[in-house]
Design a protein around this motif. Sequence first.
Motif, mmCIF file in Angstrom:
data_model
loop_
_atom_site.group_PDB
_atom_site.id
_atom_site.type_symbol
_atom_site.label_atom_id
_atom_site.label_comp_id
_atom_site.label_asym_id
_atom_site.label_seq_id
_atom_site.Cartn_x
_atom_site.Cartn_y
_atom_site.Cartn_z
ATOM 1 N N GLU A 65 0.837 -1.198 0.000
ATOM 2 C CA GLU A 65 0.000 0.000 0.000
ATOM 3 C C GLU A 65 0.875 1.252 0.000
ATOM 4 O O GLU A 65 1.813 1.361 0.784
ATOM 5 C CB GLU A 65 -0.902 0.017 1.236
ATOM 6 N N PHE A 66 0.556 2.168 -0.906
ATOM 7 C CA PHE A 66 1.226 3.454 -0.997
ATOM 8 C C PHE A 66 0.161 4.553 -0.981
ATOM 9 O O PHE A 66 -1.035 4.271 -1.031
ATOM 10 C CB PHE A 66 2.054 3.546 -2.291
ATOM 11 N N ARG A 67 0.606 5.790 -0.890
ATOM 12 C CA ARG A 67 -0.360 6.893 -0.890
ATOM 13 C C ARG A 67 -1.178 6.928 -2.177
ATOM 14 O O ARG A 67 -2.316 7.359 -2.201
ATOM 15 C CB ARG A 67 0.358 8.231 -0.687
ATOM 16 N N GLN A 68 -0.553 6.421 -3.252
ATOM 17 C CA GLN A 68 -1.255 6.383 -4.533
ATOM 18 C C GLN A 68 -2.192 5.182 -4.645
ATOM 19 O O GLN A 68 -2.896 5.020 -5.642
ATOM 20 C CB GLN A 68 -0.241 6.315 -5.691
ATOM 21 N N GLY A 69 -2.210 4.312 -3.627
ATOM 22 C CA GLY A 69 -2.996 3.092 -3.671
ATOM 23 C C GLY A 69 -2.104 1.869 -3.662
ATOM 24 O O GLY A 69 -0.878 1.959 -3.542
ATOM 25 N N ARG A 70 -2.710 0.709 -3.795
ATOM 26 C CA ARG A 70 -1.942 -0.533 -3.775
ATOM 27 C C ARG A 70 -1.258 -0.744 -5.124
ATOM 28 O O ARG A 70 -1.857 -0.531 -6.183
ATOM 29 C CB ARG A 70 -2.848 -1.730 -3.465
ATOM 30 N N GLY A 71 0.006 -1.174 -5.074
ATOM 31 C CA GLY A 71 0.735 -1.379 -6.316
ATOM 32 C C GLY A 71 2.147 -1.858 -6.044
ATOM 33 O O GLY A 71 2.479 -2.286 -4.939
ATOM 34 N N THR A 90 9.780 2.803 -10.850
ATOM 35 C CA THR A 90 8.463 3.024 -11.459
ATOM 36 C C THR A 90 7.369 2.454 -10.569
ATOM 37 O O THR A 90 7.467 1.301 -10.119
ATOM 38 C CB THR A 90 8.397 2.342 -12.840
ATOM 39 N N PHE A 91 6.343 3.244 -10.297
ATOM 40 C CA PHE A 91 5.183 2.765 -9.546
ATOM 41 C C PHE A 91 4.119 2.298 -10.530
ATOM 42 O O PHE A 91 3.731 3.029 -11.440
ATOM 43 C CB PHE A 91 4.609 3.871 -8.651
ATOM 44 N N PRO A 93 0.255 0.743 -10.473
ATOM 45 C CA PRO A 93 -0.919 0.383 -9.649
ATOM 46 C C PRO A 93 -1.415 -1.024 -9.951
ATOM 47 O O PRO A 93 -1.320 -1.502 -11.095
ATOM 48 C CB PRO A 93 -1.960 1.430 -10.058
#
Length: 235
Positions: A65-71, A90-91, A93
């Motif tokens: 889990e990251f601030r941008q969502g799970r990925g 690279t992130f 999602p």
Amino acid sequence: MMTPKLVDPLESLARGPVRSPWEVLEALSILMRRYNEGLPLNLPQVTLFLRSGREVIGLVREYGEFRQGRGVLLITTGGYGSHGEGLDVTFVPDGVIEALTLHDATVLDAPAKSMPESSPMHLRRHLPAMADTLSSAWGTKVTAEFGTATELEPDANIQPLAWLVERTGEVLSRLASTPDVGDVLRDKVRKVRLSVGESFGVKLANGTLDLTTSRRPPAWPLDSELAQAVMDTLP
């Protein structure tokens, strides 16, 4: 309802049960953490196939889990605008991942080349040196031996035992200087026996502390795991 059997994330990804992309990413994230904590691992790359039709290739740095969502965070090389041996992170999602390919998963079955190559002769010399180190830490005689007379014969046992000998000497010496734990070690342990098996484990019986390591580098014990297993075994 029967409780489903838990899948060991450190089991060989090449020969284990069929996995979803998310299980593979989680296992690789765990392997990266163990690599960062000192295990000499060869980490396989993955190719992520995205719903857009694009592909992203790299090493899994972290999945969760990251601030941008799970990925997943991927370490990639030679990304846009990079020069030479530049690294990009690279992130990606969860929602845009359609499938993945795990490349060369069998590299997990051997330690990284950064680990010095050992030999039966080296181990036969190193084991008495470890016993001397422990005897100094204990303040009394401690002996050390391998699990069986043929423990050093399979080539697949050499590097796991080399790791176990090195880490055992350091971890037990450190524990011997710890209040209470050191007193129990000096009172209960007269011999340390090292072997290779299917999984890591520690047991104490009749003055002998038995330590077993897995053959596979991903499941070799970290110092913290070795220390905790020893303390859990002490009365």
